[in-house]
Design a protein around this motif. Structure first.
Motif, PDB file in Angstrom:
ATOM      1  N   LEU A  36      81.175   3.916   5.464  1.00  0.00           N
ATOM      2  CA  LEU A  36      81.821   2.623   5.611  1.00  0.00           C
ATOM      3  C   LEU A  36      81.383   2.038   6.953  1.00  0.00           C
ATOM      4  N   PRO A  37      81.204   0.715   7.024  1.00  0.00           N
ATOM      5  CA  PRO A  37      80.758   0.146   8.294  1.00  0.00           C
ATOM      6  C   PRO A  37      81.839   0.297   9.369  1.00  0.00           C
ATOM      7  N   LEU A  38      81.406   0.505  10.602  1.00  0.00           N
ATOM      8  CA  LEU A  38      82.346   0.648  11.704  1.00  0.00           C
ATOM      9  C   LEU A  38      82.233  -0.520  12.670  1.00  0.00           C
ATOM     10  N   ASP A  39      81.009  -0.878  13.006  1.00  0.00           N
ATOM     11  CA  ASP A  39      80.835  -2.012  13.904  1.00  0.00           C
ATOM     12  C   ASP A  39      79.515  -2.676  13.582  1.00  0.00           C
ATOM     13  N   THR A  40      79.377  -3.897  14.002  1.00  0.00           N
ATOM     14  CA  THR A  40      78.182  -4.653  13.675  1.00  0.00           C
ATOM     15  C   THR A  40      77.717  -5.399  14.913  1.00  0.00           C
ATOM     16  N   ASN A  41      76.465  -5.781  14.904  1.00  0.00           N
ATOM     17  CA  ASN A  41      75.943  -6.586  15.996  1.00  0.00           C
ATOM     18  C   ASN A  41      74.652  -7.223  15.538  1.00  0.00           C
ATOM     19  N   THR A  42      74.111  -8.065  16.367  1.00  0.00           N
ATOM     20  CA  THR A  42      72.840  -8.690  16.051  1.00  0.00           C
ATOM     21  C   THR A  42      72.199  -9.106  17.359  1.00  0.00           C
ATOM     22  N   ARG A  43      70.947  -9.521  17.273  1.00  0.00           N
ATOM     23  CA  ARG A  43      70.247  -9.959  18.477  1.00  0.00           C
ATOM     24  C   ARG A  43      70.306 -11.472  18.546  1.00  0.00           C
ATOM     25  N   ILE A  44      70.618 -11.992  19.730  1.00  0.00           N
ATOM     26  CA  ILE A  44      70.542 -13.434  19.934  1.00  0.00           C
ATOM     27  C   ILE A  44      69.620 -13.695  21.109  1.00  0.00           C
ATOM     28  N   LEU A  45      69.323 -14.966  21.332  1.00  0.00           N
ATOM     29  CA  LEU A  45      68.452 -15.316  22.448  1.00  0.00           C
ATOM     30  C   LEU A  45      69.244 -15.268  23.746  1.00  0.00           C
ATOM     31  N   MET A  46      68.734 -14.573  24.741  1.00  0.00           N
ATOM     32  CA  MET A  46      69.339 -14.559  26.068  1.00  0.00           C
ATOM     33  C   MET A  46      68.321 -15.147  27.027  1.00  0.00           C
ATOM     34  N   TYR A  47      68.791 -16.017  27.921  1.00  0.00           N
ATOM     35  CA  TYR A  47      67.803 -16.640  28.807  1.00  0.00           C
ATOM     36  C   TYR A  47      68.295 -16.743  30.239  1.00  0.00           C
ATOM     37  N   ASN A  48      67.324 -16.950  31.117  1.00  0.00           N
ATOM     38  CA  ASN A  48      67.583 -17.112  32.533  1.00  0.00           C
ATOM     39  C   ASN A  48      67.407 -18.593  32.868  1.00  0.00           C
ATOM     40  N   ALA A  49      68.506 -19.257  33.245  1.00  0.00           N
ATOM     41  CA  ALA A  49      68.483 -20.710  33.447  1.00  0.00           C
ATOM     42  C   ALA A  49      67.517 -21.098  34.569  1.00  0.00           C
ATOM     43  N   ASP A  50      67.427 -20.266  35.617  1.00  0.00           N
ATOM     44  CA  ASP A  50      66.519 -20.583  36.721  1.00  0.00           C
ATOM     45  C   ASP A  50      65.072 -20.580  36.260  1.00  0.00           C
ATOM     46  N   ALA A  51      64.741 -19.593  35.405  1.00  0.00           N
ATOM     47  CA  ALA A  51      63.373 -19.509  34.906  1.00  0.00           C
ATOM     48  C   ALA A  51      63.046 -20.729  34.052  1.00  0.00           C
ATOM     49  N   LEU A  52      64.025 -21.168  33.256  1.00  0.00           N
ATOM     50  CA  LEU A  52      63.801 -22.369  32.451  1.00  0.00           C
ATOM     51  C   LEU A  52      63.629 -23.595  33.343  1.00  0.00           C
ATOM     52  N   ALA A  53      64.436 -23.637  34.407  1.00  0.00           N
ATOM     53  CA  ALA A  53      64.357 -24.772  35.326  1.00  0.00           C
ATOM     54  C   ALA A  53      62.974 -24.854  35.956  1.00  0.00           C
ATOM     55  N   ALA A  54      62.358 -23.692  36.217  1.00  0.00           N
ATOM     56  CA  ALA A  54      61.015 -23.680  36.798  1.00  0.00           C
ATOM     57  C   ALA A  54      60.019 -24.380  35.892  1.00  0.00           C
ATOM     58  N   ALA A  55      60.317 -24.408  34.591  1.00  0.00           N
ATOM     59  CA  ALA A  55      59.437 -25.099  33.647  1.00  0.00           C
ATOM     60  C   ALA A  55      59.917 -26.526  33.407  1.00  0.00           C
TER      61      ALA A  55
ATOM     62  N   LYS B 237      61.824 -12.736  35.975  1.00  0.00           N
ATOM     63  CA  LYS B 237      60.426 -12.490  35.595  1.00  0.00           C
ATOM     64  C   LYS B 237      60.191 -12.888  34.148  1.00  0.00           C
ATOM     65  N   TYR B 238      61.230 -12.714  33.321  1.00  0.00           N
ATOM     66  CA  TYR B 238      61.164 -13.094  31.920  1.00  0.00           C
ATOM     67  C   TYR B 238      62.147 -14.240  31.704  1.00  0.00           C
ATOM     68  N   ALA B 239      61.700 -15.294  31.015  1.00  0.00           N
ATOM     69  CA  ALA B 239      62.590 -16.437  30.799  1.00  0.00           C
ATOM     70  C   ALA B 239      63.569 -16.165  29.664  1.00  0.00           C
ATOM     71  N   THR B 240      63.100 -15.524  28.581  1.00  0.00           N
ATOM     72  CA  THR B 240      63.974 -15.278  27.430  1.00  0.00           C
ATOM     73  C   THR B 240      63.723 -13.888  26.857  1.00  0.00           C
ATOM     74  N   ILE B 241      64.760 -13.316  26.264  1.00  0.00           N
ATOM     75  CA  ILE B 241      64.646 -12.069  25.495  1.00  0.00           C
ATOM     76  C   ILE B 241      65.582 -12.191  24.290  1.00  0.00           C
ATOM     77  N   LEU B 242      65.476 -11.260  23.358  1.00  0.00           N
ATOM     78  CA  LEU B 242      66.485 -11.134  22.304  1.00  0.00           C
ATOM     79  C   LEU B 242      67.257  -9.846  22.571  1.00  0.00           C
ATOM     80  N   ASP B 243      68.595  -9.908  22.531  1.00  0.00           N
ATOM     81  CA  ASP B 243      69.343  -8.680  22.730  1.00  0.00           C
ATOM     82  C   ASP B 243      70.762  -8.804  22.173  1.00  0.00           C
ATOM     83  N   GLY B 244      71.518  -7.716  22.267  1.00  0.00           N
ATOM     84  CA  GLY B 244      72.810  -7.628  21.590  1.00  0.00           C
ATOM     85  C   GLY B 244      74.009  -7.715  22.517  1.00  0.00           C
TER      86      GLY B 244
END
Lengths: 340, 425
Positions: free
Chosen positions: B153-172, B274-281
């Motif tokens: 039976l399922p116990l917990d769930t999750n998924t990956r969403i986009l995570m970003y660094n606002a400063d890195a985006l601002a640099a662009a 160093k990285y502007a975006t990643i996918l994580d949980g």
């Protein structure tokens, strides 16, 4: 028994060649001498049966251990390698004959792992012997704090593989790693950090550095023990004849160390094919399986993919390779000795 | 310095030690539970909660005491095993006949364990299975299916969403996170020469590439998980992988994607700009809090392609082993883990609930974007061969990224090999 020179013989055999009967004459360069039977020290030899029984009694605990934790598992692995095997009670295991072996011989990933292990061996075995010999020659001198240095050089040997592997993974990290910091900031040898663990050969180089660093102490201690068996008078005679230090090392020390060197190289070759923890922790066989070695491959096939039969076949193949190499090394060494 | 036989001997003696200690633990569970439905005795529960994590605190201080209070005279002994070792430990214990009663298993292990015959079939064993199954998200339930039965039976769930660094985006010169494939490419071009990678990921396994394949409108197999050819190597799937490939080729993605261990981990790279975006949980919130307290994590949905914004479902199931000597208690503990009470406690500390009617967002507002992403997220194929499929997919794609073959060739080859594995069932 009086013919055996007292100088150095016990020391030469104690740690250096545990399996060698009787210590033998240390340096063959002293001239040919027939091997003699060693007399049993605990009795006159009138009761051979009792003598044998005593010997077996002493051997029994070690042999029982050897049987249970080595021979039985080896036999089991050989059996498993002929099956499509699952290790669960009640699992139906199908006999597949030589299929697992055929698959291994045609498996490019396995071949790559063997090539990696051979490269690792060709680098780390000479590396450990040359550097270990250098350390042993240095530590032989009566320098102040000699014991401290002996302990320091031996420390990596007794340190956990897990600890030093994680340490080296940090040292060789691309950004923020110590090696790159020295190369870029320290001496300015390169402009950009080197991705040590990000490609095959640089990662194997890093693994070799770890393997050599961790093994120098062991090699040095064994060779140091062998060095105490080199007769001082030979050195003195050579010095009187005008031989410099390096010539004396080459013509006196090395020939006298031959048996120890054979032992050390056989052990190191076997050890190099068993490189496992450092690869698993430093590179995880990556990038893209490029630094896989036979043991990490076996481990992954067996425990990640439950290919117990295939994993065992690979392990058996590696055992055969190591066995052939070791026997070949000893035969070469023996022939060289006879040829003199 | 070990000879071959000694190495193997060690493994065996180590596993002997493990097995012996497990046997001792197992003995505690042998007290027979009484026949009139009264629950007594002891069960063992394996999980991979981190040693000092909030999850383990909650499990030991709230969940287990809560269960034991409801059923006086029972004892649940939990054993924490590092995630990397849990799968192997399960296999070793199965070989020795010393499995625990209950385990929290990664969803991708369940079909394999069911195929090996290690698991209790719950839809026939639990009279109230249908009622429990109706309470959870259907996608999470599917991960427990093998052939016609449900083995957990399922116990917990999750998924990956986009995570970003606002400063890195601002640099662009960008203020909003990339919402589409094109915006991601655009961001990457604007960041070129600024020493910031537009996107980073640490591998090319299903967990890593499936969000891009699905979002591009592709798939890994047909809906019944019988065939990969025509799906994994379809033009849509190729387009999804090609997005990553192009970023990598243009040095807009770091080479940790090839699986090298020397680079900066995605979370550190994101927090340090160093990285502007990643996918994580969702588990990343406490991790960032602990290791980078000054970093303000920003999140968005997975960039959408022609197929929409589709992420990958992760999570854990509860399974009961067939060898359990106190099955009644094991099943009751499974029920309790799915109760609203237990799910709420876990939701407070970062484990997303599988219950449809539980309002996790009000408990923990950081779940909102995950709940939204989960509406379209898909599970990896729940087939026993998944660990092998995942490995060969990653190897083929890494070969393509290293320039040994094209993305199309890599996916063609992978699809053919996956077909063979799926055919074995």
């Amino acid at each position: 028994m009086t013919a055996v020179p007292t100088v150095g013989a016990p020391a030469a055999r104690a740690p250096g060649a545990p399996g060698r009967p009787g210590g033998g004459p240390p340096p063959r360069s002293l001239g040919p001498r027939p091997l003699r039977r060693i007399r049993w020290p605990y009795g006159s030899g009138r009761r051979p049966r009792a003598r044998t029984l005593v010997a077996y009694a002493f051997l029994a605990p070690a042999f029982a251990m050897f049987l249970i934790v080595m021979l039985v598992p080896i036999g089991k692995a050989i059996q498993v390698s002929f099956y499509d095997w699952l290790p669960f009670p009640g699992a139906e295991n199908t006999w597949v004959g030589l299929n697992n072996y055929q698959r291994a011989l045609g498996d490019p990933q396995f071949r790559l792992s063997v090539v990696n292990a051979v490269v690792y061996m060709l680098v780390t075995v000479p590396g450990q012997i040359v550097l270990g010999l250098g350390v042993a020659l240095l530590l032989q001198n009566r320098l102040p704090g000699r014991m401290v240095f002996r302990v320091l050089f031996y420390l990596p040997v007794v340190t956990s593989w897990v600890v030093v592997s994680l340490l080296f993974r940090y040292l060789f990290a691309t950004d923020g790693g110590f090696i790159n910091w020295v190369l870029v900031e320290g001496i300015g040898l390169v402009d950009e950090p080197v991705g040590w663990l990000d490609s095959r050969w640089t990662a194997i180089a890093a693994l070799c550095v770890l393997g050599i660093w961790k093994g120098i102490g062991w090699t040095a201690i064994i060779l140091l023990a062998g060095l105490t068996g080199v007769p001082r008078e030979l050195h003195e005679a050579a010095a009187v004849d005008g031989a410099g230090y390096l010539r004396r090392v080459w013509h006196v020390t090395l020939p006298a160390l031959r048996r120890t060197l054979v032992f050390v190289s056989v052990m190191l070759v076997i050890g190099s094919f068993n490189v496992f923890i450092s690869v698993l922790l430093m590179t995880q066989g990556g990038p893209a399986g490029q630094t896989e070695v036979p043991l990490t491959y076996t481990y992954r096939q067996t425990f990640n993919f439950l290919e117990f039969g295939y994993g065992s076949a690979v392990a058996v193949l590696m055992t055969v390779v190591v066995l052939i190499l070791s026997i070949g090394q000893m035969m070469l060494a023996n022939r060289a000795e006879r040829g003199e | 310095m070990n000879s071959v036989p000694r190495r193997r001997g060690r493994l065996v003696s180590a596993s002997l030690a493990v097995v012996t200690s497990l046997a001792l633990v197992g003995c505690a569970g042998e007290e027979p539970s009484s026949t009139d439905g009264e629950l007594t005795g002891t069960i063992t529960f394996w999980h991979a909660y981190g040693a000092d994590s909030k999850e383990i605190e909650t499990l030991r201080n709230v969940i287990i005491p809560g269960f034991e209070a409801k059923h006086p005279g029972t004892d649940v002994q939990d054993v924490a095993v590092p995630y990397d070792q849990l799968h192997q430990k399960m296999i070793t214990a199965a070989a020795g006949g010393d499995l625990p009663d209950v385990m929290r298993a990664d969803i991708i292990w369940v079909p394999e364990a069911a195929k090996l015959g290690l698991l209790e079939r719950l839809d026939t064993e639990m009279p109230d299975f249908a009622a429990l199954a109706a309470k959870v998200f259907p996608g999470t339930l599917e991960t427990n299916k093998y052939q016609d039965g449900y083995y957990g039976l399922p116990l917990d769930t999750n998924t990956r969403i986009l995570m970003y660094n606002a400063d890195a985006l601002a640099a662009a010169g960008v203020s909003a996170p990339p919402a589409t494939f094109d915006e991601l490419r655009d961001l990457a071009d604007k960041l070129t020469g600024k020493d910031i990678y537009a996107f980073a990921d640490n591998g090319l396994s299903g967990w890593n590439v499936l969000p891009w394949i699905w979002s591009a409108g592709g798939d890994i197999t047909d809906p019944t998980y019988t065939k990969a050819t025509g799906y994994l190597n379809s033009p849509e799937s190729v387009a999804g992988v090609t997005l990553l490939f192009d970023l990598f080729q243009a040095s807009q993605m770091p080479n940790i994607v090839l699986g090298g261990t020397g680079g900066v981990p995605t979370s550190d790279g994101l927090a340090t700009g160093k990285y502007a975006t990643i996918l994580d949980g969702p588990w990343m919130y406490p991790i960032f809090e602990a290791s980078h307290p000054d970093f303000e994590l920003q999140v968005g949905q997975v960039p959408a392609g022609p197929g929409g914004s589709v992420s990958v479902v992760g999570g854990e199931d509860v399974v009961v082993f067939r060898g359990s000597r106190n099955k009644a208690l094991a099943l009751e503990f499974t029920r309790y883990l799915l109760s609203e009470e237990a799910q709420l406690e876990f939701a407070k500390i970062g484990q997303m609930s599988v219950l449809r009617d539980l309002d996790v967002v009000s408990v923990n507002p950081t779940y909102r974007p995950f709940v939204e992403q989960l509406r379209t997220a898909k599970p990896r194929p729940p087939v026993p061969a998944w660990p092998k499929i995942d490995d060969l997919l990653q190897r083929r794609l890494q070969a393509a990224f290293r320039g040994e073959m094209s993305v199309q060739e890599a996916l063609d080859a992978a699809a053919e090999e996956i077909d063979a594995l799926l055919a074995q069932g």
